[in-house]
Design a protein around this motif. Structure first.
Motif, mmCIF file in Angstrom:
data_model
loop_
_atom_site.group_PDB
_atom_site.id
_atom_site.type_symbol
_atom_site.label_atom_id
_atom_site.label_comp_id
_atom_site.label_asym_id
_atom_site.label_seq_id
_atom_site.Cartn_x
_atom_site.Cartn_y
_atom_site.Cartn_z
ATOM 1 N N SER A 1 39.762 92.755 -4.661
ATOM 2 C CA SER A 1 38.116 92.841 -4.393
ATOM 3 C C SER A 1 38.028 92.304 -5.412
ATOM 4 C CB SER A 1 37.701 94.358 -3.754
ATOM 5 O OG SER A 1 36.523 94.021 -3.509
ATOM 6 N N CYS B 1 35.566 97.727 -1.206
ATOM 7 C CA CYS B 1 35.448 96.663 -0.713
ATOM 8 C C CYS B 1 34.013 96.721 0.175
ATOM 9 C CB CYS B 1 36.632 97.152 0.291
ATOM 10 S SG CYS B 1 37.953 97.018 -1.162
ATOM 11 N N TYR B 2 33.573 97.822 0.254
ATOM 12 C CA TYR B 2 32.169 97.858 1.441
ATOM 13 C C TYR B 2 31.409 98.766 0.518
ATOM 14 C CZ TYR B 2 35.313 95.596 4.742
ATOM 15 O OH TYR B 2 36.821 95.145 4.998
ATOM 16 N N VAL C 1 36.735 101.728 0.737
ATOM 17 C CA VAL C 1 35.861 101.738 1.106
ATOM 18 C C VAL C 1 34.366 101.714 0.145
ATOM 19 C CG1 VAL C 1 33.681 102.575 2.753
ATOM 20 C CG2 VAL C 1 35.799 103.003 3.249
ATOM 21 N N THR D 1 32.899 92.066 -1.576
ATOM 22 C CA THR D 1 33.851 92.718 -0.331
ATOM 23 C C THR D 1 35.165 92.199 -0.211
ATOM 24 O OG1 THR D 1 32.461 91.529 1.398
ATOM 25 C CG2 THR D 1 31.727 93.261 0.725
ATOM 26 N N CYS D 2 35.187 92.871 0.173
ATOM 27 C CA CYS D 2 37.397 92.368 0.495
ATOM 28 C C CYS D 2 37.489 91.589 1.540
ATOM 29 C CB CYS D 2 38.210 93.473 0.518
ATOM 30 S SG CYS D 2 38.326 94.713 -0.368
ATOM 31 N N ASN E 1 28.065 99.932 2.599
ATOM 32 C CA ASN E 1 27.995 100.486 3.910
ATOM 33 C C ASN E 1 29.126 101.662 3.242
ATOM 34 O OD1 ASN E 1 26.274 98.265 5.460
ATOM 35 N ND2 ASN E 1 29.128 97.074 5.996
ATOM 36 N N TYR E 2 29.203 102.027 2.372
ATOM 37 C CA TYR E 2 30.143 103.152 2.348
ATOM 38 C C TYR E 2 29.649 104.554 2.731
ATOM 39 C CZ TYR E 2 31.887 106.729 -0.337
ATOM 40 O OH TYR E 2 32.695 107.815 -0.817
#
Length: 322
Positions: free
Chosen positions: A224, A127-128, A124, A320-321, A131-132
């Motif tokens: 990623s 890749c994000y 997370v 991001t992924c 928004n982690y």
């Protein structure tokens, strides 16, 4: 099926590593040193995470839980072995053996699940990243740890209750330095088909599922990182999960090595020696891996011991992924 109480068994003999008394002082000193390093190192990690507000993040919350579990994991086996060497006794009571096996299964399972949870956390984070903190909120973090505890407790209780149904011979020698589940089942005098079946299913489900989660998370992480254009960006992104990847590789490679060596050599001494790697060596090395490769942990540890540390934070925003 006969129960363990019908056999009137009261104790087992843990053979350990060597029958020769001349090597016992060396073994005692070696394992005492590793145990003290494990406890002290993981306590430092716990102290660093709890005392530094900048480490009150999901990644370090899971790391603190892993350090606590590693202390408990090692403490289920090493102190009893040290006591037996010091008193020159190989005896462990039936109740003590069952208790040791239960807690060993509990904390071994927790180690496995927490490493999988930490892999998801790194997935997370890389890749994000934007928004982690929303995804890895305190409620989800607590839930992931709680589920890991519940699953591990249920598994250990299941295996322990099934071993309690087995009957043993009046004189039982365990060719290991602790009461390991597989060794206990092999030494039983009664039918162990169901025990072996449940043990194999648990290994596939409770061992394979977390490993699959780790592999999936890192496949997405690698994908990623490959999409990042700059070499420096790739390095920074990879460095955020390098410590965890090292710990995961150490844990799973040593665990796999134990079972491969047991199946290939059929030697109890080889199996016991291989078991040291993931029961003692891995928990001992984890604090060193995180403290040497993680700048935040190093800064917190320097602050604890009174060494001035330079402050600075790098914010990573990899793509991001897909």
């Amino acid at each position: 099926m006969e129960t363990g109480n019908d056999t009137q068994i009261s104790e087992f003999n843990l053979l350990g590593f060597s029958k020769g008394p001349e090597l016992q002082p060396l073994t005692f000193g070696l394992f005492l040193s590793m145990y003290l390093i494990t406890v002290f190192g993981n306590l430092l990690i716990l102290l660093a995470v709890s005392s530094d507000s900048r480490l009150h993040m999901p990644m370090y919350f899971f790391l603190a839980n892993l350090s606590f579990v590693d202390i408990c994991f090692t403490s289920t086996t090493v102190p009893k072995m040290l006591w037996n060497i010091q008193t020159q006794s190989k005896v462990i009571t039936y109740a003590g053996c069952i208790t040791q096996m239960n807690f060993f299964l509990l904390f071994a399972g927790l180690d496995n699940f927490l490493l999988s949870v930490m892999a998801y956390d790194r997935f997370v984070a890389i890749c994000y990243p934007l928004n982690y903190m929303v995804i890895m909120n305190p409620r989800l973090c607590g839930l992931l740890v709680l589920v890991s505890w519940i699953t591990s407790v249920l598994h250990s209780l299941l295996q322990t209750s099934m071993v309690l149904q087995l009957s043993f011979c009046t004189e039982v020698e365990i060719p290991h330095f602790f009461c390991e589940l597989n060794q206990m089942i092999q030494l039983a005098c009664s039918d162990t088909f169901i025990n072996n079946l449940v043990m194999d299913l648990a290994a596939v489900l409770l061992g394979g599922a977390p490993l699959a989660g780790v592999l999936y998370s890192y496949s997405k992480i690698v994908s990623s990182i490959r999409r990042i254009s700059s070499v420096l960006g790739k390095y920074k992104a990879f460095s955020t999960c390098a410590s965890h990847l090292s710990v995961v590789s150490l844990f799973y490679c040593t665990s796999l090595g134990v079972y491969l060596s047991s199946a290939a050599t059929q030697s109890s001494l080889s199996s016991a020696t291989a078991s040291v790697m993931y029961t003692v060596v891995t928990p001992m090395l984890n604090p060193f891996i995180y403290s040497l490769r993680n700048k935040d942990i190093k800064r917190a540890l320097k602050r604890i011991v009174g060494i001035p540390a330079m402050h600075g934070t790098i914010v990573l925003r990899p793509k991001t992924c897909p």
